[in-house]
Design a protein around this motif. Sequence first.
Motif, short mmCIF file in Angstrom:
data_model
loop_
_atom_site.label_atom_id
_atom_site.label_comp_id
_atom_site.label_asym_id
_atom_site.label_seq_id
_atom_site.Cartn_x
_atom_site.Cartn_y
_atom_site.Cartn_z
N ILE A 58 46.88 51.32 32.67
CA ILE A 58 45.48 51.28 32.25
C ILE A 58 44.84 49.95 32.64
CG2 ILE A 58 43.93 51.27 30.25
CD1 ILE A 58 45.99 53.27 28.96
N GLY A 59 45.55 48.88 32.42
CA GLY A 59 45.03 47.56 32.78
C GLY A 59 44.80 47.43 34.27
N ALA A 60 45.73 47.91 35.07
CA ALA A 60 45.58 47.84 36.52
C ALA A 60 44.41 48.70 36.98
CB ALA A 60 46.87 48.27 37.21
N CYS A 61 44.29 49.87 36.42
CA CYS A 61 43.18 50.75 36.79
C CYS A 61 41.85 50.07 36.50
CB CYS A 61 43.30 52.07 36.04
SG CYS A 61 42.06 53.27 36.53
N ARG A 62 41.73 49.51 35.32
CA ARG A 62 40.48 48.82 34.95
C ARG A 62 40.22 47.62 35.84
NH1 ARG A 62 41.06 49.44 28.36
NH2 ARG A 62 40.38 51.63 28.33
N TYR A 63 41.27 46.95 36.25
CA TYR A 63 41.13 45.80 37.14
C TYR A 63 40.57 46.25 38.50
CZ TYR A 63 42.27 41.99 40.27
OH TYR A 63 42.18 41.00 41.21
N TYR A 64 41.13 47.34 39.05
CA TYR A 64 40.75 47.76 40.40
C TYR A 64 39.43 48.52 40.44
CZ TYR A 64 45.06 46.10 42.41
OH TYR A 64 46.08 45.29 42.86
N LEU A 65 38.98 49.12 39.34
CA LEU A 65 37.69 49.79 39.35
C LEU A 65 36.61 48.77 39.69
CD1 LEU A 65 38.01 52.12 36.24
CD2 LEU A 65 37.48 52.86 38.58
#
Length: 90
Positions: A11-18
């Motif tokens: 979840i953290g990585a996804c939010r970072y890359y969005l």
Amino acid sequence: MTDDEQSTVWIGACRYYLGRMTYEVHSFCDTLVRHWPELSEHTRAIIKRDVEEEFRRDDLARRPKSNAIMLPLGHDCDRQSWEKVRKLWR
């Protein structure tokens, strides 16, 4: 790594890359698609919600009379990478 820890990382990585505009967006999206079946329902639901919200914001920002300076999903090529992720539930 526990299930909760894995969830936090994904979840953290996804939010970072969005919204990022780098070649790494493509790499992350490909990795997410590949590992999607392994993710918990909880993790998938949060990622789906976050990605859908960014598509909503991006669609608004891309309207002809929008004064948006930055696009929520990044450049067109970044948005195309997120479209691959979105196809997982559409």
